[in-house]
Scaffold this active site. Sequence first.
Site, PDB file in Angstrom:
ATOM      1  N   LYS A 180     -12.679  -4.420   1.732  1.00 54.85           N
ATOM      2  CA  LYS A 180     -12.126  -3.600   2.797  1.00 54.85           C
ATOM      3  C   LYS A 180     -13.025  -2.397   2.991  1.00 54.85           C
ATOM      4  CE  LYS A 180      -8.010  -1.025   4.029  1.00 54.85           C
ATOM      5  NZ  LYS A 180      -6.616  -0.765   3.673  1.00 54.85           N
ATOM      6  N   SER A 186      -7.106  -3.552  14.298  1.00 60.40           N
ATOM      7  CA  SER A 186      -6.569  -2.910  15.495  1.00 60.40           C
ATOM      8  C   SER A 186      -7.647  -2.408  16.452  1.00 60.40           C
ATOM      9  CB  SER A 186      -5.651  -1.756  15.088  1.00 60.40           C
ATOM     10  OG  SER A 186      -6.360  -0.813  14.306  1.00 60.40           O
ATOM     11  N   LYS A 190     -12.382  -7.370   5.704  1.00 59.60           N
ATOM     12  CA  LYS A 190     -11.784  -6.529   6.742  1.00 59.60           C
ATOM     13  C   LYS A 190     -12.653  -5.320   7.007  1.00 59.60           C
ATOM     14  CE  LYS A 190      -7.945  -3.409   7.249  1.00 59.60           C
ATOM     15  NZ  LYS A 190      -6.976  -2.643   6.510  1.00 59.60           N
ATOM     16  N   CYS A 248       0.859  -1.184   0.000  1.00 60.11           N
ATOM     17  CA  CYS A 248       0.000   0.000   0.000  1.00 60.11           C
ATOM     18  C   CYS A 248       0.894   1.231   0.000  1.00 60.11           C
ATOM     19  CB  CYS A 248      -0.912   0.012   1.230  1.00 60.11           C
ATOM     20  SG  CYS A 248      -2.308   1.145   1.036  1.00 60.11           S
TER      21      CYS A 248
HETATM   22  C1  PBG Z   1      -3.428   0.232   4.861  1.00 60.91           C
HETATM   23  C2  PBG Z   1      -3.991  -0.626   5.923  1.00 60.91           C
HETATM   24  C3  PBG Z   1      -4.819  -0.274   7.008  1.00 60.91           C
HETATM   25  C4  PBG Z   1      -4.964  -1.430   7.795  1.00 60.91           C
HETATM   26  C5  PBG Z   1      -4.262  -2.451   7.172  1.00 60.91           C
HETATM   27  N1  PBG Z   1      -3.680  -1.939   6.006  1.00 60.91           N
HETATM   28  C6  PBG Z   1      -5.350   1.022   7.438  1.00 60.91           C
HETATM   29  C7  PBG Z   1      -6.286   1.791   6.615  1.00 60.91           C
HETATM   30  O1  PBG Z   1      -6.797   1.367   5.590  1.00 60.91           O
HETATM   31  O2  PBG Z   1      -6.509   2.917   7.024  1.00 60.91           O
HETATM   32  C8  PBG Z   1      -5.719  -1.512   9.087  1.00 60.91           C
HETATM   33  C9  PBG Z   1      -5.340  -2.638   9.984  1.00 60.91           C
HETATM   34  C10 PBG Z   1      -5.787  -2.511  11.384  1.00 60.91           C
HETATM   35  O3  PBG Z   1      -6.554  -1.603  11.766  1.00 60.91           O
HETATM   36  O4  PBG Z   1      -5.358  -3.342  12.190  1.00 60.91           O
HETATM   37  N2  PBG Z   1      -4.185   0.524   3.782  1.00 60.91           N
END
Ligand code: PBG
Length: 325
Positions: free
Chosen positions: A195, A274, A248, A118
């Site tokens: 996502k 998280s 996710k 990413c």
């Molecule tokens: C990056 C990414 C994110 C997460 C994993 N890859 C954050 C987002 O999209 O803002 C979140 C993982 C987590 O909250 O544990 N694109």
Amino acid sequence: MPSIRLRRLRKNEYIRDWVSEALLRPKDLILPYFVTEGKGVKKSIPSMSGIYQFSSDNLVKDMEGLNSLGIKAILLFGICSRKDEKGREAYSKNGVVQKALKKIRKNIKDIVIITDVCLCGYTSHGHCGIVKNQNFYIDNDTTLKTLAKIALSHAEAGADFVAPSAMMDGQVRSIREALDKNGFKETGILAYSAKYASSFYGPFRDAMDSSPQFGNRKSYQMDFRNSDEALKEIGNDIEEGADIVMVKPALAYLDIIYRTREKFNVPIAAYNVSGEYALVKGQGSRVKGQEEKNMVLEILTGIKRAGANFIITYHAKEVARWLKR
Ligand code: PBG
């Protein structure tokens, strides 16, 4: 009466064993790691108790216990200190992830390494793609090229799977093509297919210093009111060549996991993100000890029961330890 109770129990045991799909196993857990530059670094992340940013030497040390716990895979995130508009550091041969990959490969046997692909941790603006026209939109197609470069650099450094999480249209295909063209047919793709634009990513963004500096991610992440779109995205990713698809977050999206299970015959990963971790662990949480253990096992088993084959979770080590006993 005791003989009747015994018989009933035996019957229940027998049936429960027969439908044992929802059993949690350490080998299904994927542990996320945050790797940072430098030496001797082990920095705790305030919003995620028990989780650290490691420099690669300490990362390797921490990983030494995984084998005996039965954990087979990690998901690696890099913390970048040289951010720019285009996230160039993300595909540098000497980038933090690339260096860590080589080091892990050299020192740890039999571990599956999955890398997050990413831009949000590498761009000065914190978005997952290249921003065009004075911040007005994300340039999908230019971003695809960059994502392919990042994926290739990870494969070259030793990744087993790359995991594109930018939610750009066509990202799986462009990465698959780039890998194939360059002799990495065996490198897998774990696609962040469904996502959602979620409020459960907050602690992660603290850990990565990757919050968007303007706007939000709603133009490229999915609206949580919508479920059919998730199945469409997942179908597309399978067609484009994903080996594993991901849903996710996990906890508020068990229906999506379940529908994916019903509709597609592919391995599914769920990301217990998280914010879900922080719900259980959060500062001021009064849940402790046995109660915490039961709660975590119930949550993760629920995710399995919904149909996930793999669970990416910050709880992985403690869960593996509990399961072992
Ligand atoms: C990056 C990414 C994110 C997460 C994993 N890859 C954050 C987002 O999209 O803002 C979140 C993982 C987590 O909250 O544990 N694109």
